[in-house]
Design an enzyme around this catalytic site. Structure first.
Site, mmCIF file in Angstrom:
data_model
loop_
_atom_site.group_PDB
_atom_site.id
_atom_site.type_symbol
_atom_site.label_atom_id
_atom_site.label_comp_id
_atom_site.label_asym_id
_atom_site.label_seq_id
_atom_site.Cartn_x
_atom_site.Cartn_y
_atom_site.Cartn_z
ATOM 1 N N LYS A 195 -9.835 -0.486 -1.007
ATOM 2 C CA LYS A 195 -8.499 -0.517 -0.418
ATOM 3 C C LYS A 195 -8.014 -1.959 -0.451
ATOM 4 C CE LYS A 195 -5.920 0.507 3.769
ATOM 5 N NZ LYS A 195 -5.916 1.143 5.074
ATOM 6 N N GLU A 233 -17.920 -2.711 -3.545
ATOM 7 C CA GLU A 233 -17.473 -1.907 -2.391
ATOM 8 C C GLU A 233 -17.818 -0.424 -2.598
ATOM 9 O OE1 GLU A 233 -16.334 -2.247 0.514
ATOM 10 O OE2 GLU A 233 -15.422 -4.216 0.729
ATOM 11 N N LYS A 248 -6.932 2.645 -3.597
ATOM 12 C CA LYS A 248 -5.629 2.635 -2.933
ATOM 13 C C LYS A 248 -5.051 1.224 -2.966
ATOM 14 C CE LYS A 248 -3.880 3.159 1.653
ATOM 15 N NZ LYS A 248 -4.186 3.239 3.036
ATOM 16 N N TYR A 313 2.669 11.843 -1.241
ATOM 17 C CA TYR A 313 3.738 12.381 -0.383
ATOM 18 C C TYR A 313 4.624 13.342 -1.168
ATOM 19 C CZ TYR A 313 2.113 8.593 2.555
ATOM 20 O OH TYR A 313 1.306 7.760 3.292
HETATM 21 C C1 PBG Z 1 -4.501 2.733 8.024
HETATM 22 C C2 PBG Z 1 -3.881 3.165 6.760
HETATM 23 C C3 PBG Z 1 -2.827 2.567 6.044
HETATM 24 C C4 PBG Z 1 -2.521 3.431 5.002
HETATM 25 C C5 PBG Z 1 -3.412 4.502 5.085
HETATM 26 N N1 PBG Z 1 -4.256 4.303 6.162
HETATM 27 C C6 PBG Z 1 -2.024 1.347 6.307
HETATM 28 C C7 PBG Z 1 -2.611 0.020 6.309
HETATM 29 O O1 PBG Z 1 -3.767 -0.213 5.951
HETATM 30 O O2 PBG Z 1 -1.863 -0.861 6.752
HETATM 31 C C8 PBG Z 1 -1.426 3.258 4.000
HETATM 32 C C9 PBG Z 1 -0.904 4.513 3.394
HETATM 33 C C10 PBG Z 1 0.407 4.374 2.714
HETATM 34 O O3 PBG Z 1 0.963 3.281 2.558
HETATM 35 O O4 PBG Z 1 0.922 5.423 2.288
HETATM 36 N N2 PBG Z 1 -5.333 1.643 7.951
#
Ligand code: PBG
Length: 324
Positions: A195, A233, A248, A313
């Site tokens: 992430k 990771e 992500k 989405y």
């Molecule tokens: C929570 C989380 C986030 C997203 C998913 N889980 C936001 C972040 O890390 O600030 C982002 C999902 C999206 O942007 O659609 N930690």
């Protein structure tokens, strides 16, 4: 054989031929539909920077899920928006928490639906960070206990898969251990393994009211410049017990999706995040790009790179198109 004997255009002559040799397909089975769940009744509130995406109260979420399932969608990913936040994110794991109640209700209505829950503290802490703050910093090991409690509370409510998105070190192992010792050996972990610290999460933070009140997430989320680190990771998460690994955001990180696909024999999920959604929507609205075609091309690129699952989405819209 080369030109003029070989002519690649022969196989592009018409749609029937093209579909015979098409290498990548999207099916409704690939899709995971993310939903924001808030308190209250009869709430369906549009998110400003994400047109046609809503915060739903539990009753309204059930209607939305019914529509999604009628289109063939089999999995949802739930994010909770609690009424009360505190320093340590207590509302993330209490039995009466928003997600715990939502999961119970949804599983009661749709027992076969795959319910995945986001496990993180940022929506539940008053400071908006994904962990517990100690001496002005997010404390890794203190946070692990809260995350483990949160995951177990989701499993108790009936979640099929928990998805830790906090990026603390060691959280997958700690969550696996906690789930197993509470008897939830069959609850899977889809880890947000890779992430990145991304500005593409901007609209999500409005939707979930989870922007950090001070500092940023760079000390726990990954530096966008790094790809070898992505392998480390993912390796750690697999060693610690992840069942599905995730990348992500998705489209800016197709190289990472491809690397994980080649390196590991585990299902790879890709998250087309809020900013990717917002860009496609905005360009479509302005008439700069064709929304439907851009959406299709972006999802195909994510699949082609090697993702087995796509969190998007646009899930309902894609499912509708697949039925046409
Ligand atoms: C929570 C989380 C986030 C997203 C998913 N889980 C936001 C972040 O890390 O600030 C982002 C999902 C999206 O942007 O659609 N930690």
């Amino acid at each position: 054989m080369i030109f003029p004997e070989y002519r690649p255009r022969r196989l592009r002559k018409n749609e029937f031929i093209r579909s015979l040799v098409r290498e990548t397909h999207i099916t409704v089975d690939d899709l995971i539909y993310p939903l924001f769940i808030c308190e209250g009744k009869n709430v369906k509130q549009e998110i400003k920077s994400m047109p046609e995406v809503y915060r739903f109260s539990i009753d309204k979420a059930s209607e939305e899920i019914k529509e999604a399932m009628d289109l063939g969608i089999k999995a949802v990913l739930l994010f909770g928006i609690p009424d009360k936040k505190d320093e340590v994110g207590t509302s993330a794991y209490i039995e009466k928490g928003i997600i715990q109640r939502a999961v119970r209700k949804i599983k009661e209505k749709f027992p076969e639906l795959v319910v995945i829950t986001d496990v993180c503290l940022c929506e539940y802490t008053s400071h908006g960070h994904c962990g517990i703050i100690k001496n002005g910093e997010v404390d890794n090991d203190l946070t692990l206990e809260q995350l483990a409690k949160t995951a177990v509370s989701h499993a108790k409510a009936g979640a099929d898969i928990v998805a830790p998105s906090d990026m603390m070190d060691g959280r997958v192992g700690r969550i696996r251990e906690a789930l197993d010792s509470a008897g939830f050996t069959n609850v899977a972990i889809m880890s947000y393994s890779v992430k990145y610290c991304s500005a593409f999460y901007g609209p999500f933070r409005e939707a979930a009211d989870s922007a950090p009140k001070f500092g940023d997430r760079r000390s726990y989320q990954m530096d966008p410049a790094n790809s070898r680190e992505a392998l480390r990771e993912a390796y750690l998460d697999i060693e610690e017990g992840a069942d599905i690994i995730m990348v992500k955001p998705a489209m800016p990180y197709l190289d990472i999706i491809k690397m994980l696909r080649q390196e590991f024999n585990y299902p790879v999920a890709a998250y087309q995040v809020s900013g990717e959604y917002a860009m496609i929507k905005a360009a479509g609205k302005l008439g700069y790009l064709d929304e439907d075609r851009i959406l299709w091309e972006s999802l195909i690129s994510i699949k082609r790179a090697g993702a087995d699952l796509i969190i998007t989405y646009f899930a309902k819209k894609v499912a509708e198109r697949l039925h046409k």
